[in-house]
Write an enzyme that holds these catalytic residues in place. Structure first.
Site, short mmCIF file in Angstrom:
data_model
loop_
_atom_site.label_atom_id
_atom_site.label_comp_id
_atom_site.label_asym_id
_atom_site.label_seq_id
_atom_site.Cartn_x
_atom_site.Cartn_y
_atom_site.Cartn_z
N TYR A 215 -40.96 20.00 -17.18
CA TYR A 215 -42.17 20.44 -17.82
C TYR A 215 -41.85 21.14 -19.26
CZ TYR A 215 -45.74 19.11 -14.40
OH TYR A 215 -46.86 18.52 -13.68
N LYS B 97 -47.29 15.93 -6.00
CA LYS B 97 -46.65 17.19 -6.06
C LYS B 97 -46.75 17.81 -4.84
CE LYS B 97 -48.54 17.67 -10.76
NZ LYS B 97 -49.35 18.37 -11.87
N HIS C 171 -48.72 13.81 -10.66
CA HIS C 171 -48.32 13.78 -12.08
C HIS C 171 -48.16 12.27 -12.37
CE1 HIS C 171 -45.93 13.97 -15.84
NE2 HIS C 171 -45.37 13.26 -15.27
N ASN D 142 -53.21 19.85 -8.55
CA ASN D 142 -53.96 18.50 -8.70
C ASN D 142 -53.32 17.13 -8.33
OD1 ASN D 142 -51.89 18.42 -10.74
ND2 ASN D 142 -53.44 18.38 -12.41
N GLU E 20 -38.78 11.23 -18.56
CA GLU E 20 -39.16 11.79 -16.92
C GLU E 20 -38.40 10.69 -16.15
OE1 GLU E 20 -43.55 13.48 -18.01
OE2 GLU E 20 -43.36 11.80 -16.99
#
Ligand code: ATP
Ligand code: MG
Length: 137
Positions: free
Chosen positions: A49, A9, A115, A112, A126
């Site tokens: 998402y 990310k 993913h 975080n 995805e």
């Protein structure tokens, strides 16, 4: 053999952790079958998402995901979906097991670092969202 979509990310890229994260994956024996760096548009991030569209954090999550480039990867290996989730650690770094990517480097539930797809169905969706067949080796 299974495939999963991994994203480093924007926080992971900004913190200079591309190499560290890839090293974790390669040390785990995952094959990197595809990889690219990309600045996501809002609509690419929203489409990715979409399952979280109704969640209260959706707007902020999209804002975060477009703050800078991400590294997209297709990882391949036996049970790679669940093994990658193990290696990433829990969504909230405070709950992530010691030694996991999120325990080591994540700042918050949102920021975080990585993913990873959570099922075969989401992995298929995805991967197709970001890669065409000829980009996967
Ligand atoms: P990911 O799907 O990114 O691999 P995950 O499966 O561990 O993470 P999800 O529940 O799918 O977690 O949430 C997707 C992402 O949305 C999280 O990784 C995080 O960046 C953000 N997020 C999830 N829950 C929260 C929350 N309560 N507050 C802020 N951001 C959140
Ligand atoms: Mg998820």
């Amino acid at each position: 053999m299974q495939r999963t979509l991994s994203i480093i990310k924007p926080d992971g890229v900004a913190k200079g952790l591309i190499g560290e994260v890839i090293k974790v994956f390669e040390s785990a024996g995952f094959k990197i079958a595809a990889m690219k760096m990309k600045q996501l548009s809002r609509s690419e991030a929203e489409g990715f998402y979409y399952v979280h569209m109704e969640r209260p954090f959706f707007g902020e999550l999209i804002d975060f995901m477009v703050t800078g480039p991400v590294v997209l990867m297709v990882l391949e290996g036996e049970d790679v979906i669940s093994r990658n989730r193990e290696i990433m650690g829990a969504t909230d770094p405070a709950e992530a097991r010691e030694g996991t990517i999120r325990a080591r480097w994540a700042e918050s539930k949102q920021n975080n670092i990585v993913h990873g797809s959570d099922s075969e169905e989401s992995a298929a969706f995805e991967i197709a969202h970001f890669f065409s067949g000829i980009e996967i080796f």
